[in-house]
Design an enzyme around this catalytic site. Structure first.
Site, PDB file in Angstrom:
ATOM      1  N   ASP A 140       7.900  -5.531  14.893  1.00 39.53           N
ATOM      2  CA  ASP A 140       6.593  -5.269  15.489  1.00 39.53           C
ATOM      3  C   ASP A 140       6.720  -3.960  16.257  1.00 39.53           C
ATOM      4  O   ASP A 140       7.439  -3.894  17.262  1.00 39.53           O
ATOM      5  CB  ASP A 140       6.206  -6.419  16.414  1.00 39.53           C
ATOM      6  CG  ASP A 140       4.866  -6.204  17.104  1.00 39.53           C
ATOM      7  OD1 ASP A 140       4.256  -5.124  16.940  1.00 39.53           O
ATOM      8  OD2 ASP A 140       4.425  -7.122  17.827  1.00 39.53           O
ATOM      9  N   VAL A 141       6.028  -2.919  15.805  1.00 37.49           N
ATOM     10  CA  VAL A 141       6.199  -1.605  16.427  1.00 37.49           C
ATOM     11  C   VAL A 141       5.573  -1.514  17.809  1.00 37.49           C
ATOM     12  O   VAL A 141       5.753  -0.505  18.506  1.00 37.49           O
ATOM     13  CB  VAL A 141       5.651  -0.467  15.525  1.00 37.49           C
ATOM     14  CG1 VAL A 141       6.412  -0.399  14.215  1.00 37.49           C
ATOM     15  CG2 VAL A 141       4.156  -0.608  15.301  1.00 37.49           C
ATOM     16  N   GLY A 192       0.792  -1.228   0.000  1.00 36.91           N
ATOM     17  CA  GLY A 192       0.000   0.000   0.000  1.00 36.91           C
ATOM     18  C   GLY A 192       0.818   1.269   0.000  1.00 36.91           C
ATOM     19  O   GLY A 192       1.801   1.414  -0.738  1.00 36.91           O
ATOM     20  N   ARG A 225       5.808  -7.432   9.368  1.00 32.82           N
ATOM     21  CA  ARG A 225       5.619  -8.305  10.536  1.00 32.82           C
ATOM     22  C   ARG A 225       5.789  -9.776  10.216  1.00 32.82           C
ATOM     23  O   ARG A 225       5.979 -10.591  11.110  1.00 32.82           O
ATOM     24  CB  ARG A 225       4.248  -8.043  11.164  1.00 32.82           C
ATOM     25  CG  ARG A 225       4.169  -6.710  11.883  1.00 32.82           C
ATOM     26  CD  ARG A 225       2.915  -6.573  12.711  1.00 32.82           C
ATOM     27  NE  ARG A 225       1.721  -6.505  11.880  1.00 32.82           N
ATOM     28  CZ  ARG A 225       0.480  -6.440  12.351  1.00 32.82           C
ATOM     29  NH1 ARG A 225       0.273  -6.476  13.654  1.00 32.82           N
ATOM     30  NH2 ARG A 225      -0.551  -6.361  11.534  1.00 32.82           N
ATOM     31  N   TYR A 241      -8.786   5.153  16.230  1.00 30.16           N
ATOM     32  CA  TYR A 241      -7.919   5.470  15.104  1.00 30.16           C
ATOM     33  C   TYR A 241      -7.702   6.978  14.978  1.00 30.16           C
ATOM     34  O   TYR A 241      -6.566   7.445  14.809  1.00 30.16           O
ATOM     35  CB  TYR A 241      -8.538   4.914  13.821  1.00 30.16           C
ATOM     36  CG  TYR A 241      -7.702   5.075  12.576  1.00 30.16           C
ATOM     37  CD1 TYR A 241      -6.590   4.269  12.351  1.00 30.16           C
ATOM     38  CD2 TYR A 241      -8.032   6.032  11.617  1.00 30.16           C
ATOM     39  CE1 TYR A 241      -5.820   4.418  11.204  1.00 30.16           C
ATOM     40  CE2 TYR A 241      -7.271   6.181  10.470  1.00 30.16           C
ATOM     41  CZ  TYR A 241      -6.168   5.376  10.267  1.00 30.16           C
ATOM     42  OH  TYR A 241      -5.418   5.530   9.128  1.00 30.16           O
ATOM     43  N   LYS A 297      -4.144   9.046  15.328  1.00 30.29           N
ATOM     44  CA  LYS A 297      -3.609   9.830  14.223  1.00 30.29           C
ATOM     45  C   LYS A 297      -3.494  11.314  14.588  1.00 30.29           C
ATOM     46  O   LYS A 297      -2.586  12.014  14.119  1.00 30.29           O
ATOM     47  CB  LYS A 297      -4.479   9.650  12.978  1.00 30.29           C
ATOM     48  CG  LYS A 297      -4.402   8.237  12.394  1.00 30.29           C
ATOM     49  CD  LYS A 297      -3.001   7.855  11.976  1.00 30.29           C
ATOM     50  CE  LYS A 297      -2.922   6.550  11.232  1.00 30.29           C
ATOM     51  NZ  LYS A 297      -1.558   6.200  10.787  1.00 30.29           N
TER      52      LYS A 297
END
Length: 240
Positions: A54-55, A19, A40, A146, A150
């Site tokens: 993996d954040v 993406g 991942r 979300y 953000k």
């Protein structure tokens, strides 16, 4: 003005295996930078270096950065793009649903920024670019988690901009609108039409258009831009 070396800068794009993240990684590579993407699982995209990360796990981040530093040098361009969604209405949203999204999208960005900062400080040069969203500024029904994550990226980036600016390190935010990706392509046609009708330019963004904005902010042409929020949303978020 500090110029990039002939071999380009060392760049890391989190969530860069598909993406928007993949388009960003390819744009930076096309500009001559040495690019690694985090993913991942599975294999990295063809033609790009990849590292499992993996954040939400600080140890995983440290291991990924150590590998990148060994392979291509300290990270000079960081694009914090990795993120998840788990949409549901507020009254149905569990605490875990809220905190897991914030942990991946916002705390994950803090983790990678903190790990990148030490190398940037030693080089006295750096670019941090955080991929937010139009709903981080306008809000989104069913997206309290979300949207909050953000929106938080704006405060994070602007705090970093104030802390590290004297070392020639910039921190900026890009706020995409609706982008033509696998996720949006899977929406019912009626919903896709409804979305497009909200956008003044009457179309979705191409992933490459987000990537072009990132490439600009990563360049020496953007050396005097920091703490900015750059909408790439076709006008959807005007006024926010």
């Amino acid at each position: 003005m500090t110029q990039a070396p002939a071999t380009g800068r060392s760049a890391l794009v989190t969530g860069g295996n598909r993406g928007i993240g993949l388009a960003i990684a390819r744009a930076l590579a096309a500009d001559g930078h040495r690019v690694t993407v985090t993913h991942r699982s599975g294999e990295p995209p063809q033609g790009l270096s990849g590292v499992i990360c993996d954040v939400t796990d600080a140890a995983s981040i440290d291991a990924a950065f150590s590998q990148v530093e060994a392979d291509q040098g300290p990270v000079e361009i960081l694009v914090a793009n990795a993120g998840i969604t788990d949409d549901t209405l507020l009254l149905r949203m569990s605490e875990d649903t809220f905190t897991s999204v914030v942990d991946a999208n916002l705390t994950g960005a803090y983790r990678v920024a903190k790990r990148a900062a030490s190398g940037m400080l030693r080089k006295r040069w750096g670019r941090m670019i955080f991929i937010s969203s139009v709903v981080g500024l306008s809000g989104g029904a069913g997206q309290a988690n979300y949207s909050a994550s953000k929106a938080g990226l704006v405060g994070l980036a602007r705090s970093i901009a104030r802390e590290l600016g004297s070392r020639h390190i910039t921190a900026n935010v890009i706020a995409p609108g609706f982008v033509d990706t696998d996720m949006t392509q899977s929406l019912p046609e009626a919903r896709r039409t409804e979305i497009v009708n909200q956008v003044p330019l009457k179309r979705y963004a191409e992933p490459s258009e987000i990537a072009d904005a990132v490439a600009f902010l990563a360049s020496d042409r953007a050396a005097y831009i920091t703490g900015a929020v750059l909408p790439v949303d076709g006008g959807l978020g005007m006024g926010h």
